[in-house]
Design an enzyme around this catalytic site. Structure first.
Site, short mmCIF file in Angstrom:
data_model
loop_
_atom_site.label_atom_id
_atom_site.label_comp_id
_atom_site.label_asym_id
_atom_site.label_seq_id
_atom_site.Cartn_x
_atom_site.Cartn_y
_atom_site.Cartn_z
N GLU A 263 -1.39 1.14 -11.36
CA GLU A 263 -0.34 0.91 -10.37
C GLU A 263 0.37 -0.40 -10.68
O GLU A 263 -0.28 -1.44 -10.83
CB GLU A 263 -0.97 0.85 -8.96
CG GLU A 263 -1.57 2.19 -8.55
CD GLU A 263 -2.67 2.08 -7.49
OE1 GLU A 263 -2.86 0.99 -6.92
OE2 GLU A 263 -3.35 3.10 -7.25
N LEU B 254 0.26 6.28 -6.93
CA LEU B 254 -0.72 5.43 -6.24
C LEU B 254 -1.97 6.26 -5.91
O LEU B 254 -2.09 6.82 -4.82
CB LEU B 254 -0.08 4.90 -4.95
CG LEU B 254 -0.61 3.62 -4.30
CD1 LEU B 254 0.23 3.27 -3.09
CD2 LEU B 254 -2.07 3.63 -4.01
N GLU C 157 -6.15 6.17 -7.21
CA GLU C 157 -7.16 5.65 -8.12
C GLU C 157 -8.03 6.74 -8.72
O GLU C 157 -8.42 6.66 -9.88
CB GLU C 157 -8.05 4.61 -7.40
CG GLU C 157 -7.34 3.32 -7.06
CD GLU C 157 -6.36 3.43 -5.90
OE1 GLU C 157 -6.42 4.45 -5.19
OE2 GLU C 157 -5.54 2.52 -5.71
N GLN D 34 -6.17 -1.93 -9.23
CA GLN D 34 -5.45 -3.15 -8.84
C GLN D 34 -6.36 -4.25 -8.27
O GLN D 34 -6.14 -5.42 -8.54
CB GLN D 34 -4.35 -2.78 -7.85
CG GLN D 34 -3.20 -3.73 -7.84
CD GLN D 34 -1.98 -3.10 -7.21
OE1 GLN D 34 -1.94 -2.89 -6.00
NE2 GLN D 34 -0.98 -2.80 -8.01
N ASP E 197 -10.71 -5.03 -6.88
CA ASP E 197 -12.10 -4.60 -6.73
C ASP E 197 -12.30 -3.60 -5.59
O ASP E 197 -12.97 -2.60 -5.73
CB ASP E 197 -12.99 -5.83 -6.50
CG ASP E 197 -12.28 -6.91 -5.70
OD1 ASP E 197 -11.85 -6.61 -4.57
OD2 ASP E 197 -12.13 -8.04 -6.21
N GLY E 198 -11.67 -3.90 -4.42
CA GLY E 198 -11.89 -3.07 -3.24
C GLY E 198 -11.31 -1.67 -3.36
O GLY E 198 -11.61 -0.81 -2.54
N PRO F 146 -11.81 4.97 -4.33
CA PRO F 146 -11.37 6.33 -4.65
C PRO F 146 -11.66 6.74 -6.09
O PRO F 146 -11.73 7.93 -6.38
CB PRO F 146 -9.85 6.28 -4.41
CG PRO F 146 -9.62 5.07 -3.56
CD PRO F 146 -10.71 4.11 -3.88
N HIS G 75 -9.73 -7.42 -1.17
CA HIS G 75 -9.17 -8.00 -2.38
C HIS G 75 -10.12 -9.09 -2.93
O HIS G 75 -9.70 -9.92 -3.71
CB HIS G 75 -7.81 -8.64 -2.11
CG HIS G 75 -6.71 -7.66 -1.76
ND1 HIS G 75 -6.74 -6.88 -0.65
CD2 HIS G 75 -5.55 -7.36 -2.41
CE1 HIS G 75 -5.63 -6.13 -0.60
NE2 HIS G 75 -4.90 -6.41 -1.65
C1 LIG Z 1 -6.44 2.33 -2.32
C2 LIG Z 1 -5.47 1.24 -2.57
N1 LIG Z 1 -4.93 1.12 -3.79
C3 LIG Z 1 -4.07 0.12 -4.07
C4 LIG Z 1 -3.73 -0.78 -3.11
C5 LIG Z 1 -2.77 -1.91 -3.42
N2 LIG Z 1 -1.51 -1.66 -2.72
C6 LIG Z 1 -1.26 -2.23 -1.53
S1 LIG Z 1 0.15 -1.70 -0.88
C7 LIG Z 1 0.49 -0.70 -2.20
C8 LIG Z 1 1.73 0.13 -2.19
C9 LIG Z 1 1.84 0.98 -0.96
O1 LIG Z 1 3.02 1.70 -1.01
P1 LIG Z 1 3.44 2.65 0.20
O2 LIG Z 1 2.33 3.57 0.54
O3 LIG Z 1 4.73 3.26 -0.14
O4 LIG Z 1 3.58 1.65 1.44
P2 LIG Z 1 4.60 0.43 1.58
O5 LIG Z 1 3.87 -0.79 1.14
O6 LIG Z 1 5.80 0.72 0.77
O7 LIG Z 1 4.89 0.35 3.03
C10 LIG Z 1 -0.52 -0.81 -3.15
C11 LIG Z 1 -0.53 -0.13 -4.43
C12 LIG Z 1 -4.33 -0.64 -1.85
N3 LIG Z 1 -4.09 -1.49 -0.85
N4 LIG Z 1 -5.19 0.37 -1.61
#
Ligand SMILES: Cc1ncc(C[n+]2csc(CCOP(=O)(O)OP(=O)(O)O)c2C)c(N)n1
Ligand SMILES: [Mg+2]
Lengths: 332, 377
Positions: free
Chosen positions: A37, A66, A68, A90, A92-93, A97, A137
């Site tokens: 990601e 997005l 995992e 991205q 550890d936490g 998935p 995180h």
């Molecule tokens: C399972 C998981 N993977 C990766 C992340 C890191 N992360 C946080 S927000 C994000 C993007 C989220 O995009 P979207 O679902 O479109 O929501 P938006 O932030 O645009 O509101 C990512 C990859 C996470 N929080 N949880």
């Protein structure tokens, strides 16, 4: 932690060194691809893959959906089909998935096909706390993966080690979980050989030699241990071991050291119970029983959920807690 | 055998009020009265003010990472207003603060959360919602379970769950959709399609032309609405909530909106996003069109705006004061909520703030010198 004059220091940060290893391996071996990601245009949320998509294109530095489980599962497929994928998770936490794919498939394929199908992939994951990050995180799940037969688990904390170990991991014929302690991503620079090189997986490093007590640690805790050692009286002689590889563990280095010192303190950020310190403590008991002058001690995270950042420094083992434990163990 | 069509579908896009605040008369039935629009507009400004201040708090080192909600408030408010406060249940991610506030969450809770304090998640009694959810795409399963419980107990309640466009790539999203559909639970899925998941644009996240069409696979009523149009969002959300309450099962709403800010304060969108795109969406800000509408109705003017801005600032500065006035949690809090009842090892760790056996018990057999040291001799 040598944090102050990073800008003035020469050489590479941990982030730079990992980036350099990735670039060199991608240049050397066309089968190597990065997927994850935000690893492309954004260069990863920590900029570890910065610039790589420009050099190698979108087909080799791939921004995935997005997901995992998707990242890990397709990386497994890529590896089966002869590629050398480097999936990035991205934080550890968010290994959650991907857990099923990593442990139930990547780890088991060689065994369950009796070597017919193998999974040479290296999953990179920023790890650990101390950066005031949001929930999930800041975790340290290395013991979970060390406890999964079929996975190698690596956690270097210096630029030189990171470059060499990552190169070794990418070339390794088996799945490697490569944890990157994010707290020291940019905390200092170090001269790193420009050319490619490997540091073999499974070898600990004696950071400083000593005769009175052995401290075994890994990841960002190495620097807390150095700070703790600084706090001790001059005449105390501590041997500090940076494990670098969690699994397979370098038993010889630990045993040799503890047979010499007779005392050992193990330090890690992860919770104490069933943390990897428990394994090390057991091995020391098995291999150094008659050499021991004090019970092996563990200075670790508490057996709780990693707290949000207001309390994270109360949770993480710091120099003070480490120094105190070393002092008590020496006095035993 | 001739081939025959066994499934046909289409996705409707619904807009009631356009970017200039002009209402489509035919569409505007069953939406909001002018009084309601005025109140919600005022509330939206208050939420925007909090969002801007939250950003500044982060920038000045008084708060950790924060994801701005700016520009997406109509999607949050329109859906939450369609649900019954104190009865229906909200399951958020982190970009619909306004919905949470509308249903009774004190505003400082959200600040507290991003200030690294779990008490920001300690939802007050009677407020029907879960705290912010950090792992993407996981909370819709909880919403499905919650809605399922309502159905099992025959309670006239509905759950609403919020998530981003990126979240629809996660496996959990599809599992939630399938469960909700199979068990026909009273749930409304609300995707805030803000066009980006950090640096990944919607077109790279999915090949699907709409997010809404993903619900077709689960045979759910599904809609695409202009997510910056409060009236359209409300109209469709009301339909979905009413249907769910009446036993008609789950629905799906894709609210087409835009993330006007960086992903979070830790992000720099200039690295991957064309500023022209942002400029284009700035004009579609839900606040602009509402204001235009209210002005043409003589319900709003510059004087009222000034007065209201001052009021919002005062409210928000109180909120900040409250959040910052809350002292660091006690060390014991790390331990006290792990289980209903603490166990002996956790108790030792809590009491001594140590994990080492000598640290926990300076009288451990054989430990004389250390015991003396611990006693300060
Ligand atoms: C399972 C998981 N993977 C990766 C992340 C890191 N992360 C946080 S927000 C994000 C993007 C989220 O995009 P979207 O679902 O479109 O929501 P938006 O932030 O645009 O509101 C990512 C990859 C996470 N929080 N949880
Ligand atoms: Mg999004």
């Amino acid at each position: 932690m040598p944090r102050t004059d990073v800008m003035k220091q020469k050489g590479l940060t941990l982030v730079d060194a990992i980036n350099e290893a990735l670039e060199q391996e991608m240049t050397r071996d066309e089968r190597v691809v990065i997927l994850g990601e935000d690893v492309g245009a954004n260069g990863g949320v920590f900029r570890v893959t910065e610039g790589l998509q420009k050099i190698f294109g979108k087909d080799r530095v791939i921004d995935t959906p997005l997901a995992e489980s998707g990242i890990m599962g397709t990386a497994i497929g890529l590896a089966m089909a002869g590629m050398r994928p480097i999936p990035e998770i991205q934080f550890d936490g968010f290994l959650g998935p991907a857990y099923d794919q990593l442990t139930n498939h990547a780890a088991r394929y060689r065994t369950r096909t009796r070597g017919a199908i193998t999974i040479p992939l290296t999953v990179r994951v920023p790890v650990g706390g101390g950066i005031h990050a949001p929930e999930l995180h800041s975790d340290s799940p290395e013991a979970i993966y060390a406890h999964t037969p079929g996975l190698k688990v690596v956690m270097p904390c210096t630029p030189v080690d990171a470059k060499g170990l990552l190169t070794a991991a990418i070339r390794d014929p088996d799945p490697v979980v490569f944890f990157e302690p994010k707290r020291v991503y940019r905390s200092f620079r170090e001269e790193v050989p420009e050319e490619e090189y490997t540091i073999p997986i499974g070898h600990a490093k004696v950071v400083s030699e000593g005769t009175d007590l052995t401290v075994v640690t890994w990841g960002a805790s190495v620097f807390e241990c150095l700070a703790a050692i600084d706090k001790l009286p001059e005449d105390v002689s501590i041997e500090l071991i940076d494990l670098r590889t969690i699994y397979p563990i370098d038993l010889d280095t630990i045993v040799q050291s503890v047979q010499k010192t007779g005392r050992c303190v193990i330090v890690h950020e992860a919770p104490k119970t069933s943390g990897f310190g428990a394994e090390i403590s057991s091995l020391i008991q098995e291999h150094c029983f008659l050499y021991l002058k004090a019970p092996v001690q563990r200075v670790a995270g508490f057996d709780t959920v990693m707290p949000y950042y207001k309390l994270e420094l109360d949770y993480l083992p710091d120099a003070k807690r480490i120094a105190e434990s070393v002092t008590q163990t020496l006095a035993y | 055998m001739p081939r025959k069509s066994v499934y046909k579908a289409e996705i409707e896009h619904i807009q009631v009020m356009d970017e200039n605040g002009v209402i489509d008369a035919a569409q505007s039935r069953n939406t909001l009265s002018d009084e309601e629009i005025l109140e919600l507009f005022k509330f939206m400004q208050q939420c925007r003010q909090l969002d801007e201040i939250a950003f500044k708090l982060q920038r000045s080192g008084r708060m950790g990472t924060y994801p701005q909600n700016k520009g997406q408030e109509a999607a949050a408010i329109g859906t939450a207003y369609a649900a019954k406060k104190g009865q229906d249940f909200l399951v958020p991610c982190y970009r619909e603060n306004a919905a949470l506030f509308m249903h009774g969450l004190p505003m400082h809770y959200v600040l507290l959360h991003w200030m690294g304090d779990e008490r920001g998640n300690q939802i007050p009694e009677g407020v029907q919602q879960l705290p912010l959810c950090i792992p993407i795409g996981t909370q819709m399963l909880h919403a499905t379970g919650i809605a399922w419980a309502f159905k099992m107990r025959k309670e006239p309640k509905v759950a609403l769950t919020y998530f981003g466009d990126g979240a629809t790539s996660e496996g959990d999203f599809h599992e939630a959709m399938n469960f909700a559909s199979v068990f026909q639970v009273p749930l409304v899925f609300i995707c805030q399609n803000n066009q980006w998941a950090i640096s990944v644009p919607r077109e790279s996240q999915m090949r699907s032309k709409t997010v809404a069409q993903k619900a077709l696979a689960y045979d759910m009523p599904t809609y695409q609405v202009d997510g910056n149009d409060l009236l359209a969002v409300y109209k469709i959300a009301k339909e979905c909530v009413d249907r769910a309450r009446g036993g008609g099962g789950p629905s799906f709403i894709e609210a087409v909106t835009y993330r006007l800010a960086d992903h979070t304060t830790a992000d720099d969108a200039r690295r991957y996003r064309d500023p022209k795109e942002v400029d284009m969406w700035l004009g579609r800000d839900p606040l602009i069109r509402l204001r235009k509408y209210l002005e043409t109705k003589d319900l709003w003017d510059e004087t009222k705006q000034k007065t209201h801005e001052e009021k919002c600032k005062a409210i928000v500065s109180e909120v900040v004061k409250t959040a910052e006035g809350i002292e660091k949690p006690s060390f014991d809090d790390i331990f006290d909520y792990t289980f209903a009842a603490i166990n002996p090892e956790l108790e030792r760790q809590k009491r001594t703030a140590r994990t080492s056996s000598l640290g926990q018990d300076p009288t451990q057999v054989g430990l004389t010198a250390a015991a003396e040291m611990a006693n300060g001799k």
